[in-house]
Design a protein around this motif. Sequence first.
Motif, mmCIF file in Angstrom:
data_model
loop_
_atom_site.group_PDB
_atom_site.id
_atom_site.type_symbol
_atom_site.label_atom_id
_atom_site.label_comp_id
_atom_site.label_asym_id
_atom_site.label_seq_id
_atom_site.Cartn_x
_atom_site.Cartn_y
_atom_site.Cartn_z
ATOM 1 N N GLN A 1 -8.336 -1.027 4.884
ATOM 2 C CA GLN A 1 -7.361 -0.973 3.794
ATOM 3 C C GLN A 1 -6.787 -2.370 3.580
ATOM 4 O O GLN A 1 -6.461 -3.061 4.547
ATOM 5 C CB GLN A 1 -6.215 -0.009 4.121
ATOM 6 C CG GLN A 1 -6.601 1.441 4.252
ATOM 7 C CD GLN A 1 -5.412 2.335 4.593
ATOM 8 O OE1 GLN A 1 -4.317 1.849 4.896
ATOM 9 N NE2 GLN A 1 -5.608 3.642 4.544
ATOM 10 N N THR A 2 -6.672 -2.778 2.333
ATOM 11 C CA THR A 2 -6.064 -4.070 2.010
ATOM 12 C C THR A 2 -4.941 -3.855 1.001
ATOM 13 O O THR A 2 -5.070 -3.023 0.095
ATOM 14 C CB THR A 2 -7.098 -5.048 1.424
ATOM 15 O OG1 THR A 2 -7.741 -4.442 0.283
ATOM 16 C CG2 THR A 2 -8.163 -5.390 2.458
ATOM 17 N N PRO A 3 -3.826 -4.579 1.148
ATOM 18 C CA PRO A 3 -2.701 -4.418 0.206
ATOM 19 C C PRO A 3 -3.124 -4.729 -1.226
ATOM 20 O O PRO A 3 -3.901 -5.652 -1.477
ATOM 21 C CB PRO A 3 -1.667 -5.431 0.713
ATOM 22 C CG PRO A 3 -2.023 -5.658 2.150
ATOM 23 C CD PRO A 3 -3.518 -5.538 2.225
ATOM 24 N N ASN B 1 2.214 -2.879 -5.568
ATOM 25 C CA ASN B 1 2.933 -1.612 -5.631
ATOM 26 C C ASN B 1 2.600 -0.858 -6.910
ATOM 27 O O ASN B 1 2.202 -1.452 -7.918
ATOM 28 C CB ASN B 1 4.449 -1.836 -5.569
ATOM 29 C CG ASN B 1 4.908 -2.308 -4.205
ATOM 30 O OD1 ASN B 1 4.340 -1.932 -3.181
ATOM 31 N ND2 ASN B 1 5.938 -3.143 -4.185
ATOM 32 N N GLU C 1 3.644 2.058 -2.121
ATOM 33 C CA GLU C 1 2.735 1.000 -1.690
ATOM 34 C C GLU C 1 1.317 1.358 -2.129
ATOM 35 O O GLU C 1 0.869 2.487 -1.937
ATOM 36 C CB GLU C 1 2.792 0.862 -0.164
ATOM 37 C CG GLU C 1 1.850 -0.195 0.391
ATOM 38 C CD GLU C 1 1.820 -0.209 1.905
ATOM 39 O OE1 GLU C 1 1.359 -1.205 2.478
ATOM 40 O OE2 GLU C 1 2.243 0.806 2.520
ATOM 41 N N ARG C 2 0.612 0.397 -2.724
ATOM 42 C CA ARG C 2 -0.768 0.617 -3.149
ATOM 43 C C ARG C 2 -1.698 -0.179 -2.244
ATOM 44 O O ARG C 2 -1.470 -1.352 -1.964
ATOM 45 C CB ARG C 2 -0.954 0.209 -4.601
ATOM 46 C CG ARG C 2 -2.386 0.391 -5.105
ATOM 47 C CD ARG C 2 -2.449 0.365 -6.628
ATOM 48 N NE ARG C 2 -1.702 -0.742 -7.178
ATOM 49 C CZ ARG C 2 -1.234 -0.796 -8.438
ATOM 50 N NH1 ARG C 2 -1.438 0.215 -9.263
ATOM 51 N NH2 ARG C 2 -0.577 -1.844 -8.875
ATOM 52 N N LEU C 3 -2.764 0.490 -1.799
ATOM 53 C CA LEU C 3 -3.749 -0.118 -0.908
ATOM 54 C C LEU C 3 -5.143 0.138 -1.467
ATOM 55 O O LEU C 3 -5.386 1.164 -2.101
ATOM 56 C CB LEU C 3 -3.650 0.478 0.501
ATOM 57 C CG LEU C 3 -2.288 0.353 1.188
ATOM 58 C CD1 LEU C 3 -2.104 1.459 2.210
ATOM 59 C CD2 LEU C 3 -2.152 -1.011 1.850
ATOM 60 N N ASP D 1 -8.301 2.669 -4.963
ATOM 61 C CA ASP D 1 -6.894 2.536 -4.600
ATOM 62 C C ASP D 1 -6.340 3.852 -4.082
ATOM 63 O O ASP D 1 -6.721 4.935 -4.555
ATOM 64 C CB ASP D 1 -6.065 2.099 -5.810
ATOM 65 C CG ASP D 1 -6.291 0.638 -6.166
ATOM 66 O OD1 ASP D 1 -6.845 -0.100 -5.322
ATOM 67 O OD2 ASP D 1 -5.925 0.238 -7.287
#
Length: 274
Positions: free
Chosen positions: A141-143, A146, A174-176, A187
Amino acid sequence: MAQRTARKKEGIWETVKTVFWALIIAGIFRTLFFQPFWIPSGSMKDTLLIGDFLFVNKMAYGYSQYSCPLTGSHIPGTDIRINLCPFSGRILASEPTRGDVVVFRHPTANVDFIKRLIGMPGDRVQMRDGILYLNGEAVPQTPAGNFSEIQEPQGPQGSLPCRGVPQGQECVSERLTEALPGGPSHDILNAFDNGDGDNTPEFTVPEGNYFFLGDNRDNSADSRWNPVFDGQGVGMVPAEYIIGRADRIMFSSAGRSLLYFWTWRADRFLKAVD
Protein backbone atom coordinates in the motif's frame (compact mmCIF):
# COMPACT_ATOMS: atom_id res chain seq x y z
CA MET A 1 -64.01 8.37 -43.81
CA ALA A 2 -63.85 4.56 -43.56
CA GLN A 3 -60.49 4.62 -45.33
CA ARG A 4 -59.11 7.15 -42.83
CA THR A 5 -60.35 5.01 -39.88
CA ALA A 6 -58.71 1.91 -41.37
CA ARG A 7 -55.39 3.78 -41.80
CA LYS A 8 -55.63 5.01 -38.19
CA LYS A 9 -56.20 1.47 -36.86
CA GLU A 10 -53.33 0.19 -39.00
CA GLY A 11 -51.06 2.91 -37.59
CA ILE A 12 -51.99 2.01 -34.00
CA TRP A 13 -51.36 -1.68 -34.69
CA GLU A 14 -47.93 -0.90 -36.20
CA THR A 15 -47.05 1.13 -33.11
CA VAL A 16 -48.09 -1.72 -30.81
CA LYS A 17 -45.96 -4.19 -32.80
CA THR A 18 -42.98 -1.83 -32.75
CA VAL A 19 -43.20 -1.41 -28.96
CA PHE A 20 -43.64 -5.17 -28.49
CA TRP A 21 -40.54 -6.08 -30.50
CA ALA A 22 -38.54 -3.29 -28.90
CA LEU A 23 -39.35 -4.76 -25.47
CA ILE A 24 -38.43 -8.26 -26.63
CA ILE A 25 -35.08 -7.07 -28.02
CA ALA A 26 -34.37 -5.05 -24.86
CA GLY A 27 -35.18 -8.10 -22.72
CA ILE A 28 -32.86 -10.33 -24.71
CA PHE A 29 -30.12 -7.69 -24.60
CA ARG A 30 -30.45 -7.35 -20.82
CA THR A 31 -30.60 -11.10 -20.26
CA LEU A 32 -27.64 -12.07 -22.43
CA PHE A 33 -25.27 -9.13 -22.54
CA PHE A 34 -25.55 -6.21 -20.13
CA GLN A 35 -27.44 -5.40 -16.93
CA PRO A 36 -27.89 -1.84 -15.60
CA PHE A 37 -26.68 -1.25 -12.05
CA TRP A 38 -26.97 1.84 -9.87
CA ILE A 39 -24.57 2.22 -6.93
CA PRO A 40 -26.73 2.60 -3.78
CA SER A 41 -24.03 2.67 -1.07
CA GLY A 42 -20.54 3.98 -0.37
CA SER A 43 -18.82 0.62 0.16
CA MET A 44 -16.74 0.97 -3.03
CA LYS A 45 -15.62 4.59 -2.64
CA ASP A 46 -13.74 6.20 -4.15
CA THR A 47 -13.72 3.80 -7.09
CA LEU A 48 -17.52 3.96 -7.25
CA LEU A 49 -19.64 6.72 -5.75
CA ILE A 50 -23.27 6.67 -4.65
CA GLY A 51 -25.28 7.54 -7.75
CA ASP A 52 -22.91 6.03 -10.32
CA PHE A 53 -24.88 4.31 -13.10
CA LEU A 54 -23.12 1.53 -14.98
CA PHE A 55 -23.75 -1.53 -17.10
CA VAL A 56 -22.56 -4.94 -15.94
CA ASN A 57 -20.85 -7.05 -18.61
CA LYS A 58 -22.61 -10.41 -18.26
CA MET A 59 -20.53 -11.98 -21.05
CA ALA A 60 -17.31 -11.66 -19.02
CA TYR A 61 -17.64 -14.86 -16.96
CA GLY A 62 -20.42 -16.86 -18.61
CA TYR A 63 -23.99 -17.33 -17.44
CA SER A 64 -25.66 -18.82 -14.40
CA GLN A 65 -29.30 -18.78 -13.33
CA TYR A 66 -28.56 -15.53 -11.46
CA SER A 67 -27.59 -13.84 -14.72
CA CYS A 68 -31.29 -13.79 -15.65
CA PRO A 69 -33.44 -10.82 -14.58
CA LEU A 70 -35.71 -11.31 -11.55
CA THR A 71 -34.31 -14.77 -10.74
CA GLY A 72 -34.80 -15.42 -7.02
CA SER A 73 -37.51 -12.76 -6.62
CA HIS A 74 -40.86 -13.68 -5.09
CA ILE A 75 -44.10 -13.41 -7.00
CA PRO A 76 -46.03 -10.79 -4.97
CA GLY A 77 -48.34 -12.31 -2.39
CA THR A 78 -46.88 -15.80 -2.75
CA ASP A 79 -43.87 -17.86 -1.64
CA ILE A 80 -43.10 -18.74 -5.25
CA ARG A 81 -39.69 -17.64 -6.51
CA ILE A 82 -39.07 -16.62 -10.11
CA ASN A 83 -36.43 -18.57 -12.02
CA LEU A 84 -36.19 -17.68 -15.69
CA CYS A 85 -33.01 -19.74 -16.13
CA PRO A 86 -33.74 -23.13 -14.53
CA PHE A 87 -30.25 -24.66 -14.68
CA SER A 88 -27.33 -25.02 -12.29
CA GLY A 89 -23.67 -24.16 -12.72
CA ARG A 90 -22.38 -21.77 -15.38
CA ILE A 91 -22.61 -21.85 -19.18
CA LEU A 92 -19.61 -20.64 -21.23
CA ALA A 93 -17.83 -20.13 -17.90
CA SER A 94 -14.52 -18.31 -17.57
CA GLU A 95 -12.71 -17.43 -14.36
CA PRO A 96 -12.73 -13.86 -13.04
CA THR A 97 -9.43 -12.05 -12.59
CA ARG A 98 -8.18 -10.93 -9.22
CA GLY A 99 -8.87 -7.22 -8.88
CA ASP A 100 -12.02 -7.20 -11.04
CA VAL A 101 -14.98 -5.19 -9.76
CA VAL A 102 -17.76 -7.77 -9.81
CA VAL A 103 -21.54 -7.79 -9.37
CA PHE A 104 -22.91 -10.92 -7.70
CA ARG A 105 -26.08 -12.14 -6.05
CA HIS A 106 -25.86 -12.19 -2.26
CA PRO A 107 -25.90 -15.89 -1.27
CA THR A 108 -28.63 -15.45 1.36
CA ALA A 109 -30.27 -12.01 1.00
CA ASN A 110 -31.18 -12.33 -2.71
CA VAL A 111 -29.96 -8.84 -3.61
CA ASP A 112 -27.15 -7.81 -5.95
CA PHE A 113 -23.84 -6.64 -4.45
CA ILE A 114 -20.79 -5.04 -6.09
CA LYS A 115 -17.31 -5.56 -4.62
CA ARG A 116 -13.71 -6.13 -5.66
CA LEU A 117 -12.48 -9.69 -6.15
CA ILE A 118 -9.55 -10.30 -3.78
CA GLY A 119 -9.31 -14.03 -3.04
CA MET A 120 -9.27 -16.78 -5.64
CA PRO A 121 -10.06 -20.45 -4.85
CA GLY A 122 -7.37 -21.85 -2.56
CA ASP A 123 -6.06 -18.41 -1.46
CA ARG A 124 -5.48 -17.54 2.18
CA VAL A 125 -6.80 -14.04 3.00
CA GLN A 126 -6.38 -12.01 6.18
CA MET A 127 -6.52 -8.42 7.40
CA ARG A 128 -3.90 -7.33 9.96
CA ASP A 129 -3.97 -3.76 11.25
CA GLY A 130 -5.76 -2.65 8.10
CA ILE A 131 -3.23 -4.32 5.78
CA LEU A 132 -4.42 -7.02 3.38
CA TYR A 133 -2.42 -10.27 3.44
CA LEU A 134 -2.65 -12.81 0.62
CA ASN A 135 -1.13 -16.24 1.18
CA GLY A 136 0.93 -14.87 4.07
CA GLU A 137 2.34 -11.88 2.14
CA ALA A 138 1.36 -8.26 2.79
CA VAL A 139 -0.17 -6.53 -0.24
CA PRO A 140 1.78 -3.28 -0.80
CA GLN A 141 0.00 0.00 0.00
CA THR A 142 1.28 3.48 -0.84
CA PRO A 143 -0.21 6.80 0.34
CA ALA A 144 -2.35 8.57 -2.28
CA GLY A 145 -3.51 11.69 -0.45
CA ASN A 146 -6.93 12.08 1.13
CA PHE A 147 -10.49 11.61 -0.08
CA SER A 148 -12.89 14.26 1.20
CA GLU A 149 -16.61 14.93 0.85
CA ILE A 150 -19.22 17.01 2.65
CA GLN A 151 -21.25 15.37 5.40
CA GLU A 152 -24.70 15.51 3.81
CA PRO A 153 -27.33 12.92 2.78
CA GLN A 154 -26.41 11.01 -0.39
CA GLY A 155 -28.65 9.07 -2.78
CA PRO A 156 -32.33 8.14 -2.33
CA GLN A 157 -31.59 6.49 1.03
CA GLY A 158 -30.07 9.69 2.41
CA SER A 159 -26.94 7.91 3.65
CA LEU A 160 -24.31 10.03 5.42
CA PRO A 161 -20.73 9.48 4.22
CA CYS A 162 -18.99 9.29 7.62
CA ARG A 163 -19.55 8.99 11.36
CA GLY A 164 -19.17 11.55 14.11
CA VAL A 165 -18.97 14.61 11.83
CA PRO A 166 -21.65 17.36 11.97
CA GLN A 167 -23.67 17.92 8.81
CA GLY A 168 -22.11 20.44 6.49
CA GLN A 169 -18.60 19.66 7.69
CA GLU A 170 -15.93 17.78 5.75
CA CYS A 171 -15.45 14.01 5.92
CA VAL A 172 -11.83 13.04 5.31
CA SER A 173 -10.54 9.49 4.68
CA GLU A 174 -6.98 8.39 4.10
CA ARG A 175 -6.55 7.15 0.52
CA LEU A 176 -4.04 4.41 -0.31
CA THR A 177 -3.10 2.66 -3.54
CA GLU A 178 -3.10 -1.11 -3.17
CA ALA A 179 -1.19 -3.31 -5.64
CA LEU A 180 -2.64 -6.82 -5.85
CA PRO A 181 -0.28 -9.56 -7.02
CA GLY A 182 -0.75 -10.19 -10.73
CA GLY A 183 -3.58 -7.66 -10.85
CA PRO A 184 -4.12 -3.93 -11.25
CA SER A 185 -3.44 -1.27 -8.63
CA HIS A 186 -6.49 0.44 -7.19
CA ASP A 187 -7.34 2.97 -4.50
CA ILE A 188 -8.79 2.03 -1.13
CA LEU A 189 -10.03 4.23 1.72
CA ASN A 190 -9.14 4.02 5.38
CA ALA A 191 -11.80 5.98 7.24
CA PHE A 192 -10.41 5.32 10.72
CA ASP A 193 -7.86 3.15 12.50
CA ASN A 194 -8.82 -0.02 14.35
CA GLY A 195 -12.03 -0.57 12.41
CA ASP A 196 -14.10 -3.71 12.95
CA GLY A 197 -12.64 -5.35 9.84
CA ASP A 198 -9.02 -4.24 10.25
CA ASN A 199 -8.05 -7.49 11.99
CA THR A 200 -9.56 -10.82 10.98
CA PRO A 201 -8.82 -14.52 11.18
CA GLU A 202 -7.08 -16.06 8.17
CA PHE A 203 -9.68 -17.26 5.66
CA THR A 204 -9.04 -20.04 3.15
CA VAL A 205 -11.18 -19.64 0.03
CA PRO A 206 -12.89 -22.96 -0.81
CA GLU A 207 -12.75 -24.42 -4.31
CA GLY A 208 -15.43 -22.88 -6.51
CA ASN A 209 -15.74 -19.78 -4.29
CA TYR A 210 -14.37 -16.24 -4.21
CA PHE A 211 -13.49 -13.67 -1.53
CA PHE A 212 -14.62 -10.05 -1.99
CA LEU A 213 -13.79 -6.77 -0.26
CA GLY A 214 -15.14 -3.25 -0.63
CA ASP A 215 -12.61 -0.53 -1.48
CA ASN A 216 -14.02 1.58 1.37
CA ARG A 217 -12.61 -0.87 3.86
CA ASP A 218 -14.14 0.53 7.04
CA ASN A 219 -17.62 0.86 5.52
CA SER A 220 -18.22 -2.38 3.65
CA ALA A 221 -20.18 -5.55 4.41
CA ASP A 222 -18.17 -8.13 2.50
CA SER A 223 -16.48 -11.54 2.74
CA ARG A 224 -14.88 -10.69 6.09
CA TRP A 225 -18.22 -11.44 7.70
CA ASN A 226 -20.48 -14.46 7.36
CA PRO A 227 -24.17 -13.48 7.09
CA VAL A 228 -25.24 -16.68 8.84
CA PHE A 229 -23.06 -16.23 11.93
CA ASP A 230 -22.42 -12.47 12.03
CA GLY A 231 -25.71 -11.18 10.60
CA GLN A 232 -23.91 -9.07 8.02
CA GLY A 233 -21.54 -9.36 5.08
CA VAL A 234 -21.58 -11.98 2.35
CA GLY A 235 -19.04 -14.63 3.37
CA MET A 236 -17.56 -16.70 0.56
CA VAL A 237 -19.36 -16.29 -2.76
CA PRO A 238 -19.92 -19.41 -4.93
CA ALA A 239 -19.06 -19.01 -8.62
CA GLU A 240 -22.66 -19.53 -9.74
CA TYR A 241 -23.76 -16.37 -7.90
CA ILE A 242 -21.51 -14.13 -10.01
CA ILE A 243 -23.45 -11.98 -12.51
CA GLY A 244 -20.77 -10.02 -14.34
CA ARG A 245 -17.98 -7.45 -14.38
CA ALA A 246 -18.35 -3.67 -13.98
CA ASP A 247 -16.33 -2.10 -16.78
CA ARG A 248 -17.45 1.50 -17.25
CA ILE A 249 -19.58 4.14 -15.53
CA MET A 250 -22.09 5.59 -18.00
CA PHE A 251 -22.96 8.65 -15.90
CA SER A 252 -23.26 9.63 -12.26
CA SER A 253 -25.78 11.62 -10.24
CA ALA A 254 -24.92 13.37 -6.98
CA GLY A 255 -28.63 13.97 -6.25
CA ARG A 256 -31.40 11.82 -4.83
CA SER A 257 -32.51 10.58 -8.27
CA LEU A 258 -30.88 9.67 -11.57
CA LEU A 259 -33.49 11.89 -13.22
CA TYR A 260 -32.04 15.03 -11.59
CA PHE A 261 -29.74 15.68 -14.55
CA TRP A 262 -28.56 18.98 -13.07
CA THR A 263 -26.82 16.96 -10.33
CA TRP A 264 -24.89 14.72 -12.75
CA ARG A 265 -21.12 14.65 -12.16
CA ALA A 266 -19.40 15.95 -15.30
CA ASP A 267 -16.11 14.13 -14.58
CA ARG A 268 -17.64 10.62 -14.47
CA PHE A 269 -19.23 10.26 -17.91
CA LEU A 270 -17.99 7.01 -19.55
CA LYS A 271 -15.35 6.62 -16.82
CA ALA A 272 -13.55 3.27 -16.76
CA VAL A 273 -13.86 1.21 -13.57
CA ASP A 274 -10.34 0.43 -12.36
